[in-house]
Scaffold this active site. Structure first.
Site, PDB file in Angstrom:
ATOM      1  N   SER A  90      19.991  85.878  41.209  1.00 36.93           N
ATOM      2  CA  SER A  90      19.756  84.816  40.237  1.00 36.93           C
ATOM      3  C   SER A  90      20.660  85.105  39.053  1.00 36.93           C
ATOM      4  CB  SER A  90      18.284  84.768  39.822  1.00 36.93           C
ATOM      5  OG  SER A  90      18.031  83.526  39.201  1.00 36.93           O
ATOM      6  N   GLU A  91      21.373  84.073  38.599  1.00 39.34           N
ATOM      7  CA  GLU A  91      22.499  84.320  37.695  1.00 39.34           C
ATOM      8  C   GLU A  91      22.089  84.800  36.306  1.00 39.34           C
ATOM      9  OE1 GLU A  91      21.775  81.452  39.158  1.00 39.34           O
ATOM     10  OE2 GLU A  91      21.993  79.737  37.808  1.00 39.34           O
ATOM     11  N   ASN A  92      20.799  84.762  35.983  1.00 36.01           N
ATOM     12  CA  ASN A  92      20.396  85.350  34.709  1.00 36.01           C
ATOM     13  C   ASN A  92      20.369  86.879  34.760  1.00 36.01           C
ATOM     14  OD1 ASN A  92      18.153  84.916  36.472  1.00 36.01           O
ATOM     15  ND2 ASN A  92      16.785  85.476  34.821  1.00 36.01           N
TER      16      ASN A  92
END
Lengths: 219, 233
Positions: free
Chosen positions: A46-48
């Protein structure tokens, strides 16, 4: 019958391969995680800032310091890692993530995608979508075949502001699985159970190649 | 040892003035510098340009600066969980610049790395690329993006020590490290502030050289935006 959201997710899950790192967008793509085949090992990014994302936490175990890019509370699996936003997009741009699944408002027959902005409506932003589509080699779009007004979302040319050019390789809709070929446009690969080729042809605006035999999806 | 520990949050804002460009760490409401935001609200500093991935929600995070009309411009990748934000944006009161998330992060990292600009493929062929230099590398077009300049960066870490070393927790790390690197003055608020030597040097995420001021946050509410759980049965 047309597939529901879970059906689309289930069909996309068949594309996942052992050893892949995968980024799932918000909406239908998130559901893909529920249908991973037995016996294959994959990791969700997840790109966070997490690799090795797990399912939602048990009630009472949610942690404000552990969320996904949709801001939902999640868990981490054994082998997971956390990192900052710059490193997260470093692995995306340098093609360490083997599959990206995301939603779209429109896809054109040369693989352009529009999914972040509708002129005249409140613009929320592109988030990480532009970075993902600009670099990923393997992008599957999960979406409905037509919009709420019944108009095709598979077009000759996108009418909405573009997110990325010539990047989509495969589309799974409620009606069909289609590949995108730079020369032939959309190629109809599979149809949803009970959905006719004629219906798919009628609801596809872009250039569409229909092979002689189009099998039904097996779900 | 250079003195970095601040005991009073108001002192952490020393030098913060109207019209400045400021970075705020966090993703959604996770890892946001809540104590600094509350103190800026109290201080009343106005016309701020804020670089932050998101813009908070009504009543929390940067939402409390928005409702007090302290923000002139937001530079973000995703906004829109916030009615007051939408109202100010549609009325033209608030300027908004939307940037791809990876580019936002890299413009922070570049700023804190002495790199004035870089080429990225993100946004090529979109309105993000309008007016920007394009160069082709290995047959693929890239656009030129510049490092940010920010007078202050406000970040939140889990643990810190009095030399400014920081350790983050979970996905609350997000933009905090790259913004810590980028601030002309970086202010870190931490849940635990420890004496030098308490943290294992092998575990430090951001070395204290990037942090100018550090304080222990009085309270961390850590609000959750989307509480998604599996029900116990």
């Amino acid at each position: 019958m047309a597939l529901d959201k879970n059906g689309i997710a289930k069909r996309i899950a068949q594309e996942l391969q052992d050893g892949w790192y995968i980024n799932l967008g918000i909406g239908i793509p998130t559901l893909v995680a529920n249908y991973v085949k037995e016996g294959i090992k994959i990791e969700f990014q997840s790109e966070n800032g997490i690799l090795g994302m797990g399912p939602f936490p048990l009630e009472g175990e949610e942690d404000a310091d552990l969320i996904n890019a949709g801001k939902q509370t999640i868990t981490s699996l054994p082998g997971a890692s956390f990192f900052d936003s710059s490193m997260s997009f470093a692995m995306i741009r340098s093609k360490k993530i083997q599959l990206t699944v995301l939603g779209a408002m429109e896809v054109s027959d040369n693989g352009d995608i529009a999914n972040w902005k509708i002129p005249g409506k409140m613009v929320k932003g592109m988030g990480g979508a532009m970075d993902l589509v600009a670099s990923a080699d393997n992008i599957i779009v999960a979406m409905q075949h037509t919009n709420r007004k019944g108009a095709s979302k598979l077009l000759k040319k996108c009418t909405l502001p573009i997110t990325g050019l010539g990047c989509v390789k495969k589309i799974v809709t409620d009606l069909a699985v289609l590949d995108i070929h730079p020369e032939f446009g959309f190629i109809l690969k599979e149809r949803a159970p009970g959905v006719s080729v004629d219906e798919i042809v009628a609801k596809t605006d872009g250039k569409l190649m229909v092979p002689e035999n189009v099998p039904e999806m097996s779900l | 040892m250079i003195r970095k520990v601040i005991t009073n949050v108001e002192d952490a804002l020393d030098g913060l003035e109207d019209d400045m460009t400021i970075m705020f760490g966090g993703f959604g409401l996770s890892g946001i510098p809540e104590n600094a935001i509350a103190a800026i609200r109290k201080r009343g500093t106005k016309n701020l340009t804020c670089i932050s991935n998101n813009a908070g929600i009504d009543g929390f995070g940067l939402g409390i600066l928005l409702e007090n009309h302290q923000i002139k411009k937001m530079i973000s990748s995703y906004v829109g969980e916030n009615d007051e934000f939408e109202r100010q944006m549609l009325s033209g009161e608030l300027e908004v610049e939307l940037i791809p998330q990876g580019t936002l992060a890299e413009r922070c990292r570049a700023s804190g790395s002495g790199i004035p600009a870089f080429f990225t493929p993100a946004g090529y062929g979109t309105e993000v690329a309008e007016g920007k230099e394009v160069r082709v590398f290995d047959g693929k077009p890239h656009i030129l993006e510049h490092a940010f300049e920010a007078s202050f960066a406000f970040v939140k870490a889990w643990k810190g020590d009095e030399t400014g070393n920081l350790i983050f927790k979970g996905t609350a790390r997000n933009f905090n490290p790259v913004m810590a690197m980028a601030g002309k003055i970086t202010v870190a608020e931490v849940e635990e502030l420890l004496p030098a030597g308490s943290l294992d040097p092998n575990s430090i995420h951001i070395p204290g050289v990037f942090v100018h001021r550090i304080f222990k946050g009085e309270m961390f509410e850590k609000r959750i935006e989307q509480r998604t759980v599996i029900k116990r049965n």
